[in-house]
Motif scaffolding. Structure first.
Motif, mmCIF file in Angstrom:
data_model
loop_
_atom_site.group_PDB
_atom_site.id
_atom_site.type_symbol
_atom_site.label_atom_id
_atom_site.label_comp_id
_atom_site.label_asym_id
_atom_site.label_seq_id
_atom_site.Cartn_x
_atom_site.Cartn_y
_atom_site.Cartn_z
ATOM 1 N N ASP A 322 0.925 -1.166 -0.122
ATOM 2 C CA ASP A 322 -0.229 0.008 0.013
ATOM 3 C C ASP A 322 0.812 1.244 0.060
ATOM 4 O OD1 ASP A 322 -3.152 -0.879 0.721
ATOM 5 O OD2 ASP A 322 -1.767 -2.113 1.735
ATOM 6 N N LEU A 323 2.181 0.961 -0.068
ATOM 7 C CA LEU A 323 3.135 2.126 -0.035
ATOM 8 C C LEU A 323 2.934 3.101 1.043
ATOM 9 C CD1 LEU A 323 2.915 3.012 -4.065
ATOM 10 C CD2 LEU A 323 4.706 1.613 -2.703
ATOM 11 N N GLU A 324 2.786 2.604 2.262
ATOM 12 C CA GLU A 324 2.596 3.441 3.454
ATOM 13 C C GLU A 324 3.720 2.978 4.477
ATOM 14 O OE1 GLU A 324 0.613 5.883 4.068
ATOM 15 O OE2 GLU A 324 -0.815 5.681 2.214
ATOM 16 N N SER A 325 3.852 3.676 5.569
ATOM 17 C CA SER A 325 5.019 3.185 6.627
ATOM 18 C C SER A 325 4.424 3.980 7.885
ATOM 19 C CB SER A 325 6.254 3.783 6.185
ATOM 20 O OG SER A 325 6.412 5.179 6.183
ATOM 21 N N GLU A 338 4.516 -7.426 18.303
ATOM 22 C CA GLU A 338 3.200 -7.293 19.008
ATOM 23 C C GLU A 338 2.623 -6.250 19.737
ATOM 24 O OE1 GLU A 338 0.080 -11.066 19.442
ATOM 25 O OE2 GLU A 338 1.321 -10.614 21.353
ATOM 26 N N ASP A 339 3.883 -6.066 20.452
ATOM 27 C CA ASP A 339 3.613 -4.826 21.530
ATOM 28 C C ASP A 339 3.481 -3.702 20.799
ATOM 29 O OD1 ASP A 339 4.181 -6.518 23.771
ATOM 30 O OD2 ASP A 339 6.318 -6.180 23.611
ATOM 31 N N HIS A 340 4.155 -3.372 19.571
ATOM 32 C CA HIS A 340 3.680 -2.352 18.721
ATOM 33 C C HIS A 340 2.752 -2.361 17.959
ATOM 34 C CE1 HIS A 340 7.461 -0.387 20.399
ATOM 35 N NE2 HIS A 340 8.063 -1.602 20.540
ATOM 36 N N LEU A 341 2.583 -3.370 17.307
ATOM 37 C CA LEU A 341 1.213 -3.459 16.533
ATOM 38 C C LEU A 341 -0.060 -3.294 17.040
ATOM 39 C CD1 LEU A 341 2.215 -6.438 14.097
ATOM 40 C CD2 LEU A 341 2.649 -4.100 13.717
ATOM 41 N N SER A 342 -0.174 -3.732 18.298
ATOM 42 C CA SER A 342 -1.459 -3.621 19.095
ATOM 43 C C SER A 342 -1.811 -1.935 19.210
ATOM 44 C CB SER A 342 -1.124 -4.173 20.574
ATOM 45 O OG SER A 342 -0.087 -3.494 21.130
ATOM 46 N N TYR A 343 -0.733 -0.983 19.082
ATOM 47 C CA TYR A 343 -1.340 0.475 19.179
ATOM 48 C C TYR A 343 -1.406 1.104 18.043
ATOM 49 C CZ TYR A 343 3.509 1.779 19.340
ATOM 50 O OH TYR A 343 4.885 2.345 19.022
ATOM 51 N N VAL A 344 -0.578 0.322 16.814
ATOM 52 C CA VAL A 344 -0.577 0.974 15.707
ATOM 53 C C VAL A 344 -1.815 0.530 14.916
ATOM 54 C CG1 VAL A 344 0.741 0.830 13.421
ATOM 55 C CG2 VAL A 344 2.047 0.949 15.365
ATOM 56 N N PRO A 346 -5.762 -0.234 14.528
ATOM 57 C CA PRO A 346 -5.904 -0.408 13.262
ATOM 58 C C PRO A 346 -5.391 1.005 12.330
ATOM 59 C CG PRO A 346 -7.892 0.374 14.187
ATOM 60 C CD PRO A 346 -7.000 0.174 15.366
ATOM 61 N N LEU A 347 -5.193 0.660 11.012
ATOM 62 C CA LEU A 347 -4.347 1.911 10.349
ATOM 63 C C LEU A 347 -5.466 2.935 9.924
ATOM 64 C CD1 LEU A 347 -1.904 -0.425 8.528
ATOM 65 C CD2 LEU A 347 -1.542 1.121 10.479
ATOM 66 N N GLY A 353 -9.673 -3.357 5.904
ATOM 67 C CA GLY A 353 -9.381 -3.967 7.259
ATOM 68 C C GLY A 353 -8.411 -4.930 7.074
ATOM 69 N N ASP A 354 -7.238 -5.006 6.160
ATOM 70 C CA ASP A 354 -6.559 -5.882 5.932
ATOM 71 C C ASP A 354 -5.457 -6.069 7.034
ATOM 72 O OD1 ASP A 354 -7.941 -6.722 3.480
ATOM 73 O OD2 ASP A 354 -6.237 -5.567 2.475
ATOM 74 N N TYR A 355 -5.168 -5.034 7.714
ATOM 75 C CA TYR A 355 -4.328 -5.133 8.677
ATOM 76 C C TYR A 355 -4.663 -5.338 9.984
ATOM 77 C CZ TYR A 355 -1.214 -3.484 4.670
ATOM 78 O OH TYR A 355 -0.628 -3.583 3.680
ATOM 79 N N ILE A 356 -4.674 -6.438 10.415
ATOM 80 C CA ILE A 356 -4.893 -6.754 11.859
ATOM 81 C C ILE A 356 -3.779 -7.725 12.634
ATOM 82 C CG2 ILE A 356 -7.497 -6.339 11.768
ATOM 83 C CD1 ILE A 356 -7.452 -9.500 11.599
#
Length: 430
Positions: A322-325, A338-344, A346-347, A353-356
């Protein structure tokens, strides 16, 4: 006599005069031509015309004051300008000094500076003339009276001494203008000119020291101040500026010590960080153009001076499909993805809703150009401590992909790396 007869007589007379006049004119023309021929025969030949380029012609013209286009310091120019003032050089110098003083009193420093400059110009020209004639005592050619030779010399010497005294005062006064206007270099230059004329000029010492102090040239300021105090140890302005110099010297010394301490601290922390990376078997590399990250950096936390602290890495989460960061300022070595993805998540831009956390796969690039899957519950140190992942420019890069697109992305990534490697080999000199 009849009118007709009178008319005939007038015509005859007129014709006679024209004939006589024509004859005389013809004779005169012949005589003039003969004289011109004689002149041409005796005229000397003109020298051959010298061919010059445009630049050579302009250079020759620039030597003449009336045609000069570059107004550098030139005695001929100064002499022409001096002609516009009536009176002797000394009288003009005194006059400009008085007019400058009037402006200075009402704080018209720019106008005062210009008046002082005119006086300096006139009297400096006289000084240069004396120097060129090989003697500092004479003010140009002096008529020597055999009966009263001593009196003429005394008068000339008095004139020279008076000129130099006024020139010295003009330099010191113009220095005061420069000091008020913040032209510090010009200030101490004028003071130096005054001190050449009179090494004991205390005002020149004071103003020069003040100007040098303003730009933190402490040693020079202290030196010129000491010269003045050697002449008059009780001079209050000089003693005050000496105290200011000493205070500024102490401040700069303390500042220098703080800078040295900061530099030593930074060097010590750098060595501790390098030792920590080596102990953990984490390879690093710095490129020619590292990214600008401000105050964000790889460091030991919570105490950068404690070798037992843990490492925290700036980290970029890349979403190549998706050319995002996203940017994580400090990813501690003990933390998991997982510690960081949990607050990042949903995008905000993920409308599908692909990114969970449960629906993505994460990868890091290896030193060989491949990819290594990163477990979302594995501490960062375990991934980096394998020695296969290189931290480039102090930043960890993690690729995050929806599970359904991970395999196709890995295939494209490997093909791109293979093409890049082939191009690199082709570009190498044989």
């Amino acid at each position: 006599m009849k009118i007709e007869e009178m008319t005939d007589d007038m015509e005859k007379t007129t014709l006679g005069e024209k004939a006589t006049s024509g004859s005389a004119t013809s004779s005169g023309t012949e005589a003039a031509a003969a004289a011109q021929d004689a002149t041409e025969a005796t005229k000397p030949e003109l020298p051959p015309v010298k061919k010059q380029t445009y630049e050579e012609i302009m250079a020759d013209l620039n030597k003449c004051p009336l045609f000069m286009t570059e107004m550098e310091e030139n005695d001929d120019i100064a002499a022409l300008q001096a002609l516009s003032y009536e009176g002797t050089p000394l009288e003009n110098g005194i006059d400009f000094k008085a007019r400058g003083n009037e402006c200075f009193k009402v704080r018209r420093y720019v106008d005062a500076r210009e008046f002082y400059a005119k006086g300096i110009q006139i009297l400096s020209l006289e000084e240069r003339k004396r120097n060129q004639q090989g003697g500092g005592g004479g003010g140009g050619k002096t008529t020597r009276n055999p009966e009263d030779d001593g009196g003429v010399e005394d008068s000339a010497e008095e004139e020279v001494a008076a000129q130099r005294q006024v020139l010295e005062a003009l330099h010191v006064n113009r220095a005061a203008c420069h000091l008020e206007l913040g032209n510090y270099r010009s200030c101490w230059t004028d003071c130096a000119a005054a001190l050449r004329l009179n090494p004991a000029n205390l005002k020149a010492c004071y103003r020069s020291a003040k100007a040098l102090l303003k730009v933190d040239r402490i040693e020079e300021a202290d030196d010129v101040c000491a010269r003045g105090l050697a002449v008059d140890a009780e001079n209050k302005p000089l003693r005050q500026v000496a105290e200011d110099i000493a205070m500024r010297a102490r401040e700069m010394d303390a500042k220098s010590k703080r800078a040295a301490e900061r530099k030593a601290t930074a060097r010590r922390r750098e060595m501790l960080l390098w030792a920590a990376l080596k102990a953990r078997n984490i390879p690093t590399r710095t490129t020619a153009q590292p990214p600008e990250m401000g105050d964000t950096k790889l460091e030991l936390v919570p105490d950068p001076d404690d070798p037992t602290s843990s490492l925290a890495f700036p980290t970029v989460l890349l979403y190549p499909e998706d050319l995002e960061s996203d940017f994580v300022k400090a990813f501690n070595e003990t933390q998991t993805l997982e510690d960081h993805l949990s607050y990042v998540f949903p995008l905000p831009w993920d409308k599908r809703g692909d990114y969970i956390v449960a629906g993505v796969s994460c990868y890091v690039e290896t030193r060989e150009g491949g990819v290594l899957k990163m477990g979302k519950r594995v501490p960062l140190l375990k991934v980096l401590g394998m020695g296969r992942v290189e931290v480039v420019d102090e930043v960890v890069r993690i690729y995050v992909l929806p599970n359904a697109k991970a395999l196709s992305w890995i295939d494209k990534f490997k093909r791109a790396k293979a093409a890049e490697l082939a191009k690199s080999k082709a570009d190498r000199p044989k």
